[in-house]
Design a protein around this motif. Structure first.
Motif, mmCIF file in Angstrom:
data_model
loop_
_atom_site.group_PDB
_atom_site.id
_atom_site.type_symbol
_atom_site.label_atom_id
_atom_site.label_comp_id
_atom_site.label_asym_id
_atom_site.label_seq_id
_atom_site.Cartn_x
_atom_site.Cartn_y
_atom_site.Cartn_z
ATOM 1 N N ALA A 25 0.836 -1.207 0.000
ATOM 2 C CA ALA A 25 0.000 0.000 0.000
ATOM 3 C C ALA A 25 0.872 1.258 0.000
ATOM 4 O O ALA A 25 0.591 2.225 -0.721
ATOM 5 C CB ALA A 25 -0.944 0.011 1.200
ATOM 6 N N ARG A 26 1.942 1.237 0.792
ATOM 7 C CA ARG A 26 2.828 2.405 0.834
ATOM 8 C C ARG A 26 3.568 2.586 -0.487
ATOM 9 O O ARG A 26 3.775 3.707 -0.952
ATOM 10 C CB ARG A 26 3.794 2.308 2.015
ATOM 11 N N LEU A 27 3.943 1.480 -1.110
ATOM 12 C CA LEU A 27 4.577 1.563 -2.430
ATOM 13 C C LEU A 27 3.627 2.180 -3.447
ATOM 14 O O LEU A 27 4.015 3.064 -4.222
ATOM 15 C CB LEU A 27 4.980 0.164 -2.918
ATOM 16 N N MET A 28 2.376 1.730 -3.442
ATOM 17 C CA MET A 28 1.383 2.268 -4.380
ATOM 18 C C MET A 28 1.170 3.761 -4.160
ATOM 19 O O MET A 28 1.107 4.534 -5.109
ATOM 20 C CB MET A 28 0.046 1.529 -4.230
ATOM 21 N N MET A 29 1.062 4.147 -2.897
ATOM 22 C CA MET A 29 0.846 5.564 -2.596
ATOM 23 C C MET A 29 2.054 6.411 -2.977
ATOM 24 O O MET A 29 1.900 7.483 -3.571
ATOM 25 C CB MET A 29 0.501 5.750 -1.112
ATOM 26 N N ALA A 30 3.248 5.933 -2.662
ATOM 27 C CA ALA A 30 4.457 6.681 -3.004
ATOM 28 C C ALA A 30 4.558 6.860 -4.518
ATOM 29 O O ALA A 30 4.856 7.948 -5.006
ATOM 30 C CB ALA A 30 5.695 5.962 -2.464
ATOM 31 N N GLU A 31 4.273 5.798 -5.248
ATOM 32 C CA GLU A 31 4.337 5.871 -6.707
ATOM 33 C C GLU A 31 3.288 6.841 -7.255
ATOM 34 O O GLU A 31 3.575 7.644 -8.151
ATOM 35 C CB GLU A 31 4.152 4.484 -7.311
ATOM 36 N N ALA A 32 2.087 6.793 -6.707
ATOM 37 C CA ALA A 32 1.026 7.703 -7.147
ATOM 38 C C ALA A 32 1.412 9.155 -6.869
ATOM 39 O O ALA A 32 1.151 10.037 -7.692
ATOM 40 C CB ALA A 32 -0.287 7.361 -6.449
ATOM 41 N N LEU A 33 2.055 9.404 -5.741
ATOM 42 C CA LEU A 33 2.451 10.767 -5.388
ATOM 43 C C LEU A 33 3.605 11.270 -6.250
ATOM 44 O O LEU A 33 3.777 12.476 -6.412
ATOM 45 C CB LEU A 33 2.787 10.858 -3.902
ATOM 46 N N LEU A 34 4.370 10.354 -6.825
ATOM 47 C CA LEU A 34 5.415 10.763 -7.766
ATOM 48 C C LEU A 34 4.801 11.340 -9.035
ATOM 49 O O LEU A 34 5.416 12.139 -9.727
ATOM 50 C CB LEU A 34 6.326 9.576 -8.113
ATOM 51 N N GLU A 35 3.564 10.951 -9.329
ATOM 52 C CA GLU A 35 2.857 11.457 -10.507
ATOM 53 C C GLU A 35 2.203 12.815 -10.234
ATOM 54 O O GLU A 35 1.870 13.533 -11.164
ATOM 55 C CB GLU A 35 1.792 10.453 -10.965
ATOM 56 N N GLY A 36 1.971 13.128 -8.955
ATOM 57 C CA GLY A 36 1.391 14.415 -8.613
ATOM 58 C C GLY A 36 0.741 14.385 -7.240
ATOM 59 O O GLY A 36 0.483 13.306 -6.692
ATOM 60 N N PRO A 37 0.482 15.564 -6.661
ATOM 61 C CA PRO A 37 -0.102 15.656 -5.320
ATOM 62 C C PRO A 37 -1.491 15.019 -5.248
ATOM 63 O O PRO A 37 -2.231 15.010 -6.235
ATOM 64 C CB PRO A 37 -0.200 17.163 -5.075
ATOM 65 N N LYS A 38 -1.808 14.463 -4.065
ATOM 66 C CA LYS A 38 -3.097 13.815 -3.854
ATOM 67 C C LYS A 38 -3.557 14.041 -2.418
ATOM 68 O O LYS A 38 -2.757 14.268 -1.524
ATOM 69 C CB LYS A 38 -2.984 12.302 -4.081
ATOM 70 N N THR A 39 -4.867 13.931 -2.219
ATOM 71 C CA THR A 39 -5.435 14.001 -0.873
ATOM 72 C C THR A 39 -5.491 12.585 -0.278
ATOM 73 O O THR A 39 -5.348 11.594 -1.002
ATOM 74 C CB THR A 39 -6.864 14.563 -0.910
ATOM 75 N N VAL A 40 -5.740 12.512 1.015
ATOM 76 C CA VAL A 40 -5.894 11.213 1.675
ATOM 77 C C VAL A 40 -7.064 10.453 1.049
ATOM 78 O O VAL A 40 -6.987 9.246 0.839
ATOM 79 C CB VAL A 40 -6.115 11.387 3.198
#
Length: 105
Positions: A25-40
């Motif tokens: 889950a942390r890997l997925m979130m970190a990767e998604a945030l590399l694409e751009g800012p996101k909310t919880v």
């Protein structure tokens, strides 16, 4: 109690980063945030976990300085702080694809 080995600070820091990204889950979130800012809320939808669980995962990533947060009006926006993580994640994906290590897991 045995004496704990003392490792150079750089290795301690790297171990902290690897431990922080050591959950799917942390890997997925970190990767998604590399694409751009996101909310919880956006991240919770991505990993299909409850918001409190996502917040705890984000706290681990933030503690390791992988992500950062910024308060904007009523929400907190998360973004990547460690941009070089992108190349490591791509490298590890390529390795897994090439070696078919997933069959051995």
């Amino acid at each position: 109690q045995k004496n704990m080995a003392k490792f150079p600070e750089i290795y301690e820091g790297q171990a902290k980063i690897f431990k922080a990204i050591g959950h799917p889950a942390r890997l997925m979130m970190a990767e998604a945030l590399l694409e751009g800012p996101k909310t919880v809320t956006e991240l919770a939808a991505l990993v299909q976990l409850e918001m409190p669980t996502v917040s705890r995962h984000l706290a681990v990533l933030k503690e390791a300085q992988i992500v950062k947060s910024e308060k904007k009006s009523n929400s907190i926006i998360y973004s990547a702080e460690m941009s070089c993580l992108k190349s490591f994640l791509q490298c590890s994906k390529n390795f897994i694809s090439m070696s078919r290590i997933t069959k051995k897991l």
